[in-house]
Design a protein around this motif. Structure first.
Motif, PDB file in Angstrom:
ATOM      1  N   THR A   1      34.288  -8.953 -60.547  1.00 40.12           N
ATOM      2  CA  THR A   1      34.007  -8.668 -58.797  1.00 40.12           C
ATOM      3  C   THR A   1      33.779  -7.290 -58.619  1.00 40.12           C
ATOM      4  OG1 THR A   1      35.249 -10.589 -58.159  1.00 40.12           O
ATOM      5  CG2 THR A   1      34.781  -8.807 -56.286  1.00 40.12           C
ATOM      6  N   GLN A   2      34.515  -6.482 -59.072  1.00 39.05           N
ATOM      7  CA  GLN A   2      34.228  -4.866 -58.725  1.00 39.05           C
ATOM      8  C   GLN A   2      33.273  -4.339 -59.458  1.00 39.05           C
ATOM      9  OE1 GLN A   2      38.150  -3.521 -60.291  1.00 39.05           O
ATOM     10  NE2 GLN A   2      39.196  -3.616 -58.536  1.00 39.05           N
ATOM     11  N   LEU A   3      32.850  -4.979 -60.596  1.00 42.86           N
ATOM     12  CA  LEU A   3      31.726  -4.554 -61.296  1.00 42.86           C
ATOM     13  C   LEU A   3      30.370  -4.988 -60.777  1.00 42.86           C
ATOM     14  CD1 LEU A   3      32.749  -4.813 -65.087  1.00 42.86           C
ATOM     15  CD2 LEU A   3      32.454  -2.625 -63.992  1.00 42.86           C
ATOM     16  N   GLN A   4      30.320  -5.974 -60.371  1.00 45.56           N
ATOM     17  CA  GLN A   4      29.103  -6.634 -59.618  1.00 45.56           C
ATOM     18  C   GLN A   4      28.893  -5.928 -58.431  1.00 45.56           C
ATOM     19  OE1 GLN A   4      30.692 -10.693 -59.164  1.00 45.56           O
ATOM     20  NE2 GLN A   4      29.546 -11.574 -60.971  1.00 45.56           N
ATOM     21  N   LYS A   5      29.743  -5.292 -57.624  1.00 46.72           N
ATOM     22  CA  LYS A   5      29.464  -4.725 -56.435  1.00 46.72           C
ATOM     23  C   LYS A   5      29.139  -3.221 -56.960  1.00 46.72           C
ATOM     24  CE  LYS A   5      33.253  -6.877 -53.419  1.00 46.72           C
ATOM     25  NZ  LYS A   5      34.126  -6.609 -52.492  1.00 46.72           N
ATOM     26  N   SER A   6      29.665  -2.413 -57.923  1.00 42.69           N
ATOM     27  CA  SER A   6      29.385  -1.331 -58.349  1.00 42.69           C
ATOM     28  C   SER A   6      28.021  -1.106 -59.092  1.00 42.69           C
ATOM     29  CB  SER A   6      30.588  -0.536 -59.092  1.00 42.69           C
ATOM     30  OG  SER A   6      30.694  -1.379 -60.343  1.00 42.69           O
ATOM     31  N   ILE A   7      27.538  -2.225 -59.714  1.00 41.65           N
ATOM     32  CA  ILE A   7      26.495  -2.089 -60.459  1.00 41.65           C
ATOM     33  C   ILE A   7      25.181  -1.770 -59.828  1.00 41.65           C
ATOM     34  CG2 ILE A   7      25.515  -4.619 -60.394  1.00 41.65           C
ATOM     35  CD1 ILE A   7      25.366  -4.200 -63.445  1.00 41.65           C
ATOM     36  N   ILE A   8      25.200  -2.213 -58.304  1.00 44.14           N
ATOM     37  CA  ILE A   8      24.169  -1.806 -57.545  1.00 44.14           C
ATOM     38  C   ILE A   8      23.823  -0.323 -57.339  1.00 44.14           C
ATOM     39  CG2 ILE A   8      23.186  -1.814 -55.083  1.00 44.14           C
ATOM     40  CD1 ILE A   8      25.193  -4.440 -54.746  1.00 44.14           C
ATOM     41  N   GLN A   9      25.071   0.468 -57.390  1.00 45.51           N
ATOM     42  CA  GLN A   9      24.995   1.987 -57.420  1.00 45.51           C
ATOM     43  C   GLN A   9      24.617   2.565 -58.753  1.00 45.51           C
ATOM     44  OE1 GLN A   9      27.438   0.858 -55.294  1.00 45.51           O
ATOM     45  NE2 GLN A   9      26.037   0.916 -53.602  1.00 45.51           N
ATOM     46  N   ASP A  10      25.385   1.835 -59.800  1.00 53.20           N
ATOM     47  CA  ASP A  10      25.527   2.528 -61.176  1.00 53.20           C
ATOM     48  C   ASP A  10      24.955   1.560 -62.231  1.00 53.20           C
ATOM     49  OD1 ASP A  10      26.121   3.914 -63.387  1.00 53.20           O
ATOM     50  OD2 ASP A  10      28.121   4.205 -62.851  1.00 53.20           O
ATOM     51  N   ILE A  11      23.878   1.492 -62.521  1.00 53.57           N
ATOM     52  CA  ILE A  11      23.186   0.511 -63.608  1.00 53.57           C
ATOM     53  C   ILE A  11      23.901   0.812 -64.830  1.00 53.57           C
ATOM     54  CG2 ILE A  11      21.427   2.021 -64.537  1.00 53.57           C
ATOM     55  CD1 ILE A  11      21.268  -1.598 -63.648  1.00 53.57           C
ATOM     56  N   SER A  12      24.629   1.664 -65.271  1.00 56.58           N
ATOM     57  CA  SER A  12      25.459   1.907 -66.441  1.00 56.58           C
ATOM     58  C   SER A  12      26.809   0.806 -66.702  1.00 56.58           C
ATOM     59  CB  SER A  12      25.937   3.283 -66.648  1.00 56.58           C
ATOM     60  OG  SER A  12      26.822   3.569 -65.728  1.00 56.58           O
ATOM     61  N   LYS A  13      26.967   0.243 -65.532  1.00 55.80           N
ATOM     62  CA  LYS A  13      28.101  -0.484 -65.437  1.00 55.80           C
ATOM     63  C   LYS A  13      27.531  -2.027 -66.083  1.00 55.80           C
ATOM     64  CE  LYS A  13      31.114   1.846 -63.179  1.00 55.80           C
ATOM     65  NZ  LYS A  13      32.435   2.566 -63.799  1.00 55.80           N
ATOM     66  N   LYS A  14      26.219  -2.146 -66.293  1.00 59.56           N
ATOM     67  CA  LYS A  14      25.739  -3.549 -66.824  1.00 59.56           C
ATOM     68  C   LYS A  14      26.525  -4.035 -67.814  1.00 59.56           C
ATOM     69  CE  LYS A  14      21.361  -5.811 -66.889  1.00 59.56           C
ATOM     70  NZ  LYS A  14      19.829  -5.804 -66.936  1.00 59.56           N
ATOM     71  N   THR A  15      26.547  -2.827 -68.802  1.00 60.00           N
ATOM     72  CA  THR A  15      27.166  -3.453 -70.255  1.00 60.00           C
ATOM     73  C   THR A  15      28.298  -3.676 -70.085  1.00 60.00           C
ATOM     74  OG1 THR A  15      25.879  -1.789 -71.360  1.00 60.00           O
ATOM     75  CG2 THR A  15      27.724  -2.462 -72.573  1.00 60.00           C
ATOM     76  N   GLU A  16      29.269  -2.930 -69.177  1.00 62.69           N
ATOM     77  CA  GLU A  16      30.799  -3.196 -68.936  1.00 62.69           C
ATOM     78  C   GLU A  16      30.802  -4.701 -68.275  1.00 62.69           C
ATOM     79  OE1 GLU A  16      34.613  -1.146 -66.838  1.00 62.69           O
ATOM     80  OE2 GLU A  16      32.492   0.052 -66.649  1.00 62.69           O
ATOM     81  N   LEU A  17      29.867  -4.864 -67.260  1.00 59.77           N
ATOM     82  CA  LEU A  17      30.123  -6.330 -66.709  1.00 59.77           C
ATOM     83  C   LEU A  17      29.711  -7.425 -67.781  1.00 59.77           C
ATOM     84  CD1 LEU A  17      30.295  -7.983 -64.239  1.00 59.77           C
ATOM     85  CD2 LEU A  17      27.903  -7.408 -63.744  1.00 59.77           C
ATOM     86  N   ALA A  18      28.642  -7.087 -68.678  1.00 58.10           N
ATOM     87  CA  ALA A  18      28.528  -8.093 -69.737  1.00 58.10           C
ATOM     88  C   ALA A  18      29.530  -8.233 -70.614  1.00 58.10           C
ATOM     89  CB  ALA A  18      27.138  -7.660 -70.794  1.00 58.10           C
ATOM     90  N   ASP A  19      30.670  -7.435 -70.996  1.00 58.44           N
ATOM     91  CA  ASP A  19      31.574  -7.491 -71.800  1.00 58.44           C
ATOM     92  C   ASP A  19      32.764  -8.356 -71.134  1.00 58.44           C
ATOM     93  OD1 ASP A  19      30.325  -6.048 -73.723  1.00 58.44           O
ATOM     94  OD2 ASP A  19      31.501  -4.068 -73.104  1.00 58.44           O
ATOM     95  N   VAL A  20      32.829  -7.983 -69.987  1.00 59.10           N
ATOM     96  CA  VAL A  20      33.834  -8.873 -69.140  1.00 59.10           C
ATOM     97  C   VAL A  20      33.401 -10.235 -68.976  1.00 59.10           C
ATOM     98  CG1 VAL A  20      34.731  -9.380 -66.937  1.00 59.10           C
ATOM     99  CG2 VAL A  20      34.868  -6.849 -67.775  1.00 59.10           C
ATOM    100  N   GLU A  21      32.083 -10.559 -68.708  1.00 59.33           N
ATOM    101  CA  GLU A  21      31.830 -11.836 -68.687  1.00 59.33           C
ATOM    102  C   GLU A  21      31.750 -12.719 -69.972  1.00 59.33           C
ATOM    103  OE1 GLU A  21      27.934 -11.179 -66.664  1.00 59.33           O
ATOM    104  OE2 GLU A  21      28.924 -11.422 -64.592  1.00 59.33           O
TER     105      GLU A  21
END
Length: 283
Positions: A43-63
């Motif tokens: 949930t936190q990464l899905q919100k922060s990815i809008i401002q910081d595209i670098s979070k995309k990899t971290e979100l993919a790892d969590v999912e």
């Protein structure tokens, strides 16, 4: 000497070998705890990815880890396995007993009960003469369980519709503290005046949280317009159960009250020091 009788194996329904091994309490609790952490991170990464595209990899790892754990299906399976009262299973028995204590089983009209986070469709089947239950869950495991997000229920259609709402092991599965507060606010909106809200939580949510204790939880519920009717937990236990009643003639509408929420209910405040969990509820 008579031959020793072979001990019968317990009947475990349709559980597979892997289900049987994973049914050990510590294993299932570990899966559930990890799920809570991952869903919060998601949930936190899905919100922060809008401002910081670098979070995309971290979100993919969590999912990916969520999928590897088996997704929500795995979480629900662990929850169904954990049907011992100490682990939250069978909490409907507590609610039924409390409703009977208030003699609500003697009312002429059936109680309309909304069971949020239902894992089985027939928890209240034995009370069908006085309870009309509607089970719902984010990921339904049965055709009789409505697949629905409580936070997305139509407010106009559900306003003052229900006599009883059950949130058993639901609040602790909501990733965001603010959404937990919103869930309680909606429960107040959806209940009839004098209606009852049942909340079951893992005991550490109130007994070992850095940001929430029994008094703060009571303050939140009182502000929202609830009166505590029953509370049960025991030292060394794993669960705490609450029954609240929606106050009658509570004064200003709740939406008007929420404009001036006390500051201590709108932010995380450290109430305990030391090695604690971070569970919280804010408005």
């Amino acid at each position: 000497m008579p031959k020793a009788r072979k001990r019968k194996a317990p009947i475990t329904g349709i559980a597979s070998t892997s289900d049987t091994s994973s049914s050990k309490s510590e294993s299932s609790r570990a899966v559930i705890r990890r799920f809570h952490v991952l869903l919060k991170q998601q949930t936190q990464l899905q919100k922060s990815i809008i401002q910081d595209i670098s979070k995309k990899t971290e979100l993919a790892d969590v999912e990916r880890e969520i999928r590897e754990l088996g997704g929500l299906e795995s979480y629900q399976r662990m929850s169904v396995i954990g049907q011992g009262t100490d682990r939250g299973g069978g909490s409907e028995k507590v609610l039924i007993r409390w409703l009977k204590d208030k003699e609500l089983h003697k009312t002429k009209k059936k109680l309309r009960l909304l069971e949020v986070g239902a894992l089985k469709p027939d928890n209240y089947a034995g009370c069908s003469s006085w309870i009309e239950a509607k089970p719902m869950d984010l990921n339904s495991r049965h055709p009789s369980i409505a697949e629905q997000d409580f936070l997305l229920l139509d407010q106009e259609q559900n306003s003052e519709k229900w006599d009883v709402i059950s949130l058993s092991l639901v609040l602790n599965f909501v990733p965001e503290a603010l959404d937990r507060g919103r869930m309680l606010r909606l429960a107040h909106t959806f209940l009839l005046e004098g209606g009852h809200l049942f909340v079951a939580l893992p005991l550490p949510c109130l007994s070992n949280s850095r940001y929430l204790n029994f008094d703060r939880f009571t303050d939140i519920m009182q502000f929202l317009g609830f009166t505590e009717v029953q509370r049960y937990w025991r030292q060394g236990g794993k669960m705490v159960y609450h029954l609240f009643q929606k106050k009658i003639n509570t004064g200003p509408p709740l939406e008007q009250k929420l404009i001036t929420v006390p500051e201590n209910l709108t932010k995380k405040t450290i109430l305990r020091q030391g090695n604690r969990n971070n569970f919280s509820i804010i408005l």
